[in-house]
Design a protein around this motif. Structure first.
Motif, PDB file in Angstrom:
ATOM      1  N   GLY A  86       0.811  -1.205   0.000  1.00  0.00           N
ATOM      2  CA  GLY A  86       0.000   0.000   0.000  1.00  0.00           C
ATOM      3  C   GLY A  86       0.841   1.250   0.000  1.00  0.00           C
ATOM      4  O   GLY A  86       2.053   1.195  -0.244  1.00  0.00           O
ATOM      5  N   LEU A  87       0.188   2.354   0.269  1.00  0.00           N
ATOM      6  CA  LEU A  87       0.847   3.665   0.324  1.00  0.00           C
ATOM      7  C   LEU A  87       0.998   4.077   1.778  1.00  0.00           C
ATOM      8  O   LEU A  87       0.024   4.034   2.539  1.00  0.00           O
ATOM      9  CB  LEU A  87       0.008   4.693  -0.445  1.00  0.00           C
ATOM     10  CG  LEU A  87       0.454   6.148  -0.350  1.00  0.00           C
ATOM     11  CD1 LEU A  87       1.833   6.320  -0.984  1.00  0.00           C
ATOM     12  CD2 LEU A  87      -0.569   7.056  -1.034  1.00  0.00           C
ATOM     13  N   VAL A  88       2.198   4.474   2.150  1.00  0.00           N
ATOM     14  CA  VAL A  88       2.460   4.863   3.535  1.00  0.00           C
ATOM     15  C   VAL A  88       3.452   6.020   3.528  1.00  0.00           C
ATOM     16  O   VAL A  88       4.270   6.146   2.601  1.00  0.00           O
ATOM     17  CB  VAL A  88       3.010   3.657   4.342  1.00  0.00           C
ATOM     18  CG1 VAL A  88       4.355   3.198   3.800  1.00  0.00           C
ATOM     19  CG2 VAL A  88       3.074   3.967   5.819  1.00  0.00           C
ATOM     20  N   GLN A  89       3.368   6.858   4.538  1.00  0.00           N
ATOM     21  CA  GLN A  89       4.313   7.958   4.655  1.00  0.00           C
ATOM     22  C   GLN A  89       5.644   7.456   5.213  1.00  0.00           C
ATOM     23  O   GLN A  89       5.696   6.429   5.915  1.00  0.00           O
ATOM     24  CB  GLN A  89       3.753   9.039   5.578  1.00  0.00           C
ATOM     25  CG  GLN A  89       2.613   9.837   4.967  1.00  0.00           C
ATOM     26  CD  GLN A  89       2.205  11.017   5.827  1.00  0.00           C
ATOM     27  OE1 GLN A  89       2.355  10.994   7.045  1.00  0.00           O
ATOM     28  NE2 GLN A  89       1.678  12.060   5.199  1.00  0.00           N
ATOM     29  N   ALA A  90       6.682   8.178   4.913  1.00  0.00           N
ATOM     30  CA  ALA A  90       8.003   7.841   5.444  1.00  0.00           C
ATOM     31  C   ALA A  90       7.938   7.770   6.969  1.00  0.00           C
ATOM     32  O   ALA A  90       7.294   8.607   7.616  1.00  0.00           O
ATOM     33  CB  ALA A  90       9.026   8.876   5.006  1.00  0.00           C
ATOM     34  N   GLY A  91       8.574   6.758   7.516  1.00  0.00           N
ATOM     35  CA  GLY A  91       8.526   6.524   8.951  1.00  0.00           C
ATOM     36  C   GLY A  91       7.437   5.576   9.378  1.00  0.00           C
ATOM     37  O   GLY A  91       7.415   5.130  10.538  1.00  0.00           O
ATOM     38  N   GLY A  92       6.529   5.273   8.473  1.00  0.00           N
ATOM     39  CA  GLY A  92       5.421   4.396   8.787  1.00  0.00           C
ATOM     40  C   GLY A  92       5.775   2.928   8.683  1.00  0.00           C
ATOM     41  O   GLY A  92       6.939   2.561   8.462  1.00  0.00           O
ATOM     42  N   SER A  93       4.762   2.086   8.837  1.00  0.00           N
ATOM     43  CA  SER A  93       4.951   0.643   8.846  1.00  0.00           C
ATOM     44  C   SER A  93       3.938  -0.056   7.961  1.00  0.00           C
ATOM     45  O   SER A  93       2.822   0.453   7.755  1.00  0.00           O
ATOM     46  CB  SER A  93       4.807   0.092  10.280  1.00  0.00           C
ATOM     47  OG  SER A  93       5.773   0.636  11.140  1.00  0.00           O
TER      48      SER A  93
END
Length: 119
Positions: A10-17
């Motif tokens: 999926g799509l996630v922001q930097a720093g995410g999991s």
């Protein structure tokens, strides 16, 4: 031969999991290692992580050590890739592969799951 299906991208922001799953079917009674490999646009496929049948042996690419964790649940015929502290450079299609031992690729590949990390 083992059939593999990846999910969880999926799509996630930097720093995410994100947690990817690789579900196996077919000849799952045979022992096999699972390798995760990724391919970014315009780049060659890159080894990410691997785990042996029992789960006692794992291998990681230097670029993901300390951030990614591979594990497996043989009762569910599923291997997981927990990805933390994601970076934009982790953006790629992630594939799982069943091989005879960790880091050795076999003939069985999944269709891939897209991971996109935004900055």
């Amino acid at each position: 031969q083992v059939q593999l299906v990846e999910s969880g991208g999926g799509l996630v922001q930097a720093g995410g999991s994100l947690r990817l799953s690789c579900a196996a079917s077919g000849r799952t009674k045979s022992t096999y290692a699972i390798n995760w490999v990724r391919q970014a646009p315009g780049k060659e496929r890159e080894f990410v992580a691997a785990i042996n049948w029992s789960g006692a042996t794992t291998n990681y690419a230097d670029s993901v050590k300390g951030r990614f964790t591979i594990s497996r649940d043989n009762a569910k015929n599923t291997v997981y890739l927990q990805m933390n502290s994601l970076k934009p450079e982790d953006t790629a299609v992630y594939y799982c592969n069943a091989g005879p031992r960790p880091t050795t690729m076999g003939a069985s590949w999944g269709q891939g799951t897209q991971v996109t990390v935004s900055s």
